[in-house]
Write a protein that holds these residues in place. Structure first.
Motif: not given
Lengths: 142, 142
Positions: A82, A84-85, A108, B103-106
């Motif tokens: 992923l 994203n973070q 998640w 975003f930024p989470h799944p």
């Protein structure tokens, strides 16, 4: 190298395999056997790697999946990249069990239940490291 | 073949690439450009495939990632093979944007905001299909 990046400044967990390209760690997460395979260099996407580097990283990911299946017999394995973070290439390799806190949903989302405790063997890190060494030593790029 | 499996009984979306091993579809999901790469046979885990089959599937996944980056310029790409609810091997390839709903989470967790509408071009399926054909025709197993 990005000084603000946790995977540039820290191993990210207990190392059970490492070569000059990537490392595998047991993650500090409430899922038994949760591992991460982390590319050593600060790279964002799989398609920012060369095809050979991509193949090498996936070979390690699949060796981890295979070893975790042998050692823990999960109901399913979840694989995800992923970032994203933490946009530093890493794979989550998550053994899933029908009685874990989130099954059948992704880890998640919202918990579905209190997880059934699932302690791993005391020598799990050593056993996993030995299996990965056997699967990957000499079988891939170093 | 499993008669109760949605990926055995249905394509799973609009097909933009297909060979005798797998298919790529545009998923019917509220994320612009969300694609799935689905193995044609009813197989559970990546490590149930032969190493050559694994490599072929990942080659297609990475061609999809690369094409989506070229066409949509996402902030990040998310790759995941979960299969807890549909244990028929498939990859989610999800272009992520800083203003998308999660975003930024799944994408599987709680929404963070109302998504900014992000219509794709009317010819996106055709353009994506052409790019995948160019990237994969002759370059891999058929």
């Amino acid at each position: 190298m990005d000084g603000a990046c946790v995977f540039c400044s820290d191993d990210g967990g207990r190392i059970v395999f490492r070569d000059s390209y990537c490392r595998t760690v047991i993650a500090d997460e409430p899922f038994a056997g949760f591992c991460r395979v982390i590319w050593n260099a600060h790279v964002r996407e799989m398609t920012d790697l060369s095809p050979n580097d991509r193949s090498h990283l996936m070979k390690v990911v699949f060796a981890v999946e295979s070893s975790l299946r042998e050692l823990l017999s999960p109901h399913k394995v979840n694989l995800a990249s992923l970032g994203n973070q933490v946009p530093h290439l890493h794979w989550h390799v998550v053994p899933r069990f029908a009685d874990d806190s989130h099954f059948p949903h992704p880890i998640w989302g919202a918990a579905q239940r209190r997880a059934t405790p699932r302690p791993v063997a005391a020598d799990f890190p050593q056993t996993l490291a030995a299996r990965l060494a056997a699967a990957l030593d000499g079988g891939g790029r170093r």
